[in-house]
Motif scaffolding. Structure first.
Motif, short mmCIF file in Angstrom:
data_model
loop_
_atom_site.label_atom_id
_atom_site.label_comp_id
_atom_site.label_asym_id
_atom_site.label_seq_id
_atom_site.Cartn_x
_atom_site.Cartn_y
_atom_site.Cartn_z
N ALA A 26 -10.45 -7.24 -18.33
CA ALA A 26 -10.51 -8.24 -19.18
C ALA A 26 -9.81 -9.47 -18.78
O ALA A 26 -10.11 -10.77 -19.01
CB ALA A 26 -10.47 -8.00 -20.56
N HIS A 27 -8.80 -9.37 -18.13
CA HIS A 27 -7.96 -10.60 -17.63
C HIS A 27 -7.98 -10.73 -16.19
O HIS A 27 -7.18 -11.44 -15.58
CB HIS A 27 -6.41 -10.16 -17.92
N THR A 28 -9.18 -10.20 -15.38
CA THR A 28 -9.27 -10.55 -14.35
C THR A 28 -10.63 -11.22 -14.03
O THR A 28 -11.48 -11.45 -14.86
CB THR A 28 -9.38 -9.06 -13.53
N ASP A 29 -11.07 -11.41 -12.90
CA ASP A 29 -12.30 -12.03 -12.45
C ASP A 29 -13.55 -11.11 -12.74
O ASP A 29 -14.88 -11.55 -12.78
CB ASP A 29 -12.54 -12.59 -11.12
N PHE A 30 -13.25 -9.82 -13.01
CA PHE A 30 -14.21 -8.82 -13.41
C PHE A 30 -14.45 -8.70 -14.66
O PHE A 30 -15.24 -7.63 -15.23
CB PHE A 30 -13.94 -7.35 -12.63
N ALA A 38 -18.17 -3.13 -12.38
CA ALA A 38 -16.59 -2.80 -12.01
C ALA A 38 -16.25 -2.04 -13.14
O ALA A 38 -15.38 -0.91 -12.69
CB ALA A 38 -16.01 -4.22 -12.11
N VAL A 39 -16.57 -2.16 -14.25
CA VAL A 39 -15.94 -1.25 -15.25
C VAL A 39 -16.47 0.28 -14.94
O VAL A 39 -15.54 1.14 -15.07
CB VAL A 39 -16.67 -1.40 -16.59
N PRO A 45 1.95 -4.72 -8.84
CA PRO A 45 1.10 -5.75 -8.21
C PRO A 45 0.25 -5.52 -7.03
O PRO A 45 -0.63 -5.64 -6.85
CB PRO A 45 2.29 -6.90 -7.89
N ALA A 46 0.92 -4.83 -5.93
CA ALA A 46 0.22 -4.33 -4.91
C ALA A 46 -0.71 -3.60 -5.22
O ALA A 46 -2.09 -3.63 -4.63
CB ALA A 46 1.37 -3.70 -3.68
N THR A 47 -0.64 -2.54 -6.18
CA THR A 47 -1.80 -1.42 -6.57
C THR A 47 -2.93 -2.26 -7.29
O THR A 47 -3.84 -1.94 -7.24
CB THR A 47 -1.13 -0.44 -7.41
N ALA A 48 -2.37 -3.11 -8.21
CA ALA A 48 -3.26 -3.90 -9.00
C ALA A 48 -4.21 -4.60 -7.78
O ALA A 48 -5.63 -4.64 -8.00
CB ALA A 48 -2.64 -4.90 -9.79
N ALA A 49 -3.71 -5.50 -6.82
CA ALA A 49 -4.66 -6.10 -5.97
C ALA A 49 -5.11 -5.35 -5.17
O ALA A 49 -6.60 -5.57 -4.81
CB ALA A 49 -3.39 -6.93 -5.04
N ALA A 50 -4.88 -4.03 -4.84
CA ALA A 50 -5.86 -3.13 -4.11
C ALA A 50 -6.84 -2.68 -4.96
O ALA A 50 -8.10 -2.49 -4.34
CB ALA A 50 -4.96 -2.05 -3.70
N ILE A 51 -6.68 -2.46 -6.11
CA ILE A 51 -7.77 -2.06 -7.17
C ILE A 51 -9.03 -3.14 -7.18
O ILE A 51 -10.05 -3.00 -6.98
CB ILE A 51 -7.36 -1.66 -8.48
N LEU A 52 -8.70 -4.28 -7.33
CA LEU A 52 -9.32 -5.48 -7.42
C LEU A 52 -10.16 -5.75 -5.94
O LEU A 52 -11.30 -6.06 -6.07
CB LEU A 52 -8.49 -6.77 -7.84
N GLN A 53 -9.24 -5.37 -5.01
CA GLN A 53 -9.99 -5.58 -3.62
C GLN A 53 -11.11 -4.61 -3.38
O GLN A 53 -12.19 -4.63 -2.86
CB GLN A 53 -9.02 -5.49 -2.57
N LEU A 54 -10.74 -3.23 -3.88
CA LEU A 54 -11.73 -2.03 -3.91
C LEU A 54 -12.89 -2.55 -4.69
O LEU A 54 -14.20 -2.14 -4.21
CB LEU A 54 -11.00 -0.89 -4.08
N LEU A 55 -12.66 -2.95 -5.85
CA LEU A 55 -13.91 -3.05 -6.80
C LEU A 55 -14.90 -4.39 -6.18
O LEU A 55 -16.03 -4.36 -6.43
CB LEU A 55 -13.28 -3.66 -7.95
N GLN A 56 -14.07 -5.52 -5.55
CA GLN A 56 -14.85 -6.46 -4.96
C GLN A 56 -15.85 -5.94 -4.00
O GLN A 56 -17.03 -6.18 -3.50
CB GLN A 56 -14.01 -7.46 -4.19
N ARG A 57 -15.19 -4.76 -3.14
CA ARG A 57 -16.21 -4.12 -2.13
C ARG A 57 -17.21 -3.25 -2.58
O ARG A 57 -17.89 -2.67 -1.85
CB ARG A 57 -15.27 -3.12 -1.31
N ALA A 85 -6.40 7.71 -3.33
CA ALA A 85 -6.35 7.82 -1.75
C ALA A 85 -6.61 6.39 -1.21
O ALA A 85 -6.23 5.92 -0.34
CB ALA A 85 -7.29 9.07 -1.48
N ALA A 86 -7.98 5.99 -1.91
CA ALA A 86 -8.51 4.53 -1.31
C ALA A 86 -7.29 3.41 -1.52
O ALA A 86 -7.09 2.63 -0.62
CB ALA A 86 -9.57 4.29 -1.96
N ILE A 87 -6.70 3.51 -2.75
CA ILE A 87 -5.63 2.31 -2.87
C ILE A 87 -4.56 2.63 -2.00
O ILE A 87 -4.05 1.52 -1.17
CB ILE A 87 -5.23 2.58 -4.30
N ARG A 88 -4.09 3.96 -1.80
CA ARG A 88 -2.91 4.12 -0.55
C ARG A 88 -3.46 3.78 0.60
O ARG A 88 -2.61 2.83 1.36
CB ARG A 88 -2.47 5.58 -0.53
N THR A 89 -4.62 4.14 1.17
CA THR A 89 -5.15 3.41 2.65
C THR A 89 -5.10 1.89 2.66
O THR A 89 -4.55 1.45 3.52
CB THR A 89 -6.47 4.11 2.62
N LEU A 90 -5.84 1.38 1.39
CA LEU A 90 -5.89 0.08 1.58
C LEU A 90 -4.35 -0.79 1.64
O LEU A 90 -4.30 -1.75 2.32
CB LEU A 90 -6.88 -0.48 0.56
#
Length: 273
Positions: free
Chosen positions: A12-16, A22-23, A50-62, A69-74
């Motif tokens: 709710a507090h993001t661009d998604f 995305a939900v 913050p780094a994890t949150a940014a990775a989550i949003l980046q993965l959702l964008q994709r 696992a995807a978060i750690r890789t990214l």
């Protein structure tokens, strides 16, 4: 499902915000068991980093499910990219000061040759206290393992301060080191053009006379397009012989000047133009 509510609340507090796709993706990461998927769930608390949150949003964008696992890789990829970008910025600082670095590297290489009759390794010369101090002063904080990524040797070589080839111990002072003391009394043309001038003179002289020139002749008669001498005198020509052969403008195994492979190729290429 509860996981949908949790995902929607976090987004709710993001661009998604309000983005059902995305939900759905985030819900699959938070509670994979509810979708009959066997994998570790994404702890909601993980998003506090913050780094994890940014990775989550980046993965959702994709359009990807933000699994751990995807978060750690990214995250690892992002860290590597950030470090590469940092080193690139530092490399640009090094380039702005390349004449200062080149002068130091050439002097150290020349001193090493005088003492050992061979050149230093790249690793050794970059680890010299004077070089590391200059890096800290002009570039910034660079880990010893990352110094090679500044490409100081290559930058100084392109600038004409040093020369080297694939052979161990080949690193030596080059054109600009030797000509500094002569200033405008000798040609100030770029190092590669000087190499080509020398090779061209040797090839033309040999073709015309049927024999290679002497070092005295080479020193006296090789001039640039402005008529300025390439070498100050025969002693200067002999002193520059090492870098000219290292860079393969001249052949290393001949008593008299003979064009090397690089010199012959460059002259042949020009003749075809």
């Amino acid at each position: 499902m509860l996981c949908d509510d949790i995902a929607a609340a976090w987004l709710a507090h993001t661009d998604f915000a309000g983005n059902n796709t995305a939900v759905g993706l985030l819900s699959r990461a938070i509670a994979p068991q509810e979708f009959d998927i066997k994998r570790d769930s994404l702890p909601v608390a993980a998003a506090a980093d913050p780094a994890t949150a940014a990775a989550i949003l980046q993965l959702l964008q994709r359009g990807q499910v933000p699994t751990m696992a995807a978060i750690r890789t990214l995250t690892t990829q992002n860290e590597m990219r950030c470090e590469a970008e940092r080193i690139e910025r530092l490399g640009k600082r090094a380039q702005r000061n390349i004449d200062e670095f080149g002068r130091v590297l050439a002097r150290l290489a020349n001193a090493y040759w005088t003492e050992h009759n061979t050149g230093p390794t790249r690793r050794d010369i970059l680890a010299e206290p004077e070089v590391t101090a200059l890096i800290a002063e002009r570039v910034g904080d660079v880990a010893p393992s990352a110094v090679k990524h500044l490409w100081l040797i290559e930058r100084a070589q392109r600038a004409g301060w040093i020369a080297s080839n694939a052979n161990p111990g080949s690193l030596c002072a080059a054109r600009r080191w030797h000509t500094t003391k002569y200033g405008n009394r000798v040609s100030q043309k770029p190092v590669n053009l000087v190499g080509k001038l020398v090779a061209g003179f040797v090839i033309e002289y040999t073709s015309t006379k049927g024999r290679p020139p002497t070092w005295s002749t080479l020193a006296r008669e090789t001039r640039d397009d402005r008529g300025r001498r390439v070498f100050f005198d025969v002693a200067d020509a002999h002193a520059q012989r090492r870098w000219l052969t290292t860079a393969e403008w001249l052949h290393p195994d001949e008593d008299q000047p003979v064009a090397g492979r690089r010199g012959a190729r460059a002259v042949a290429k020009d003749s075809r133009v």
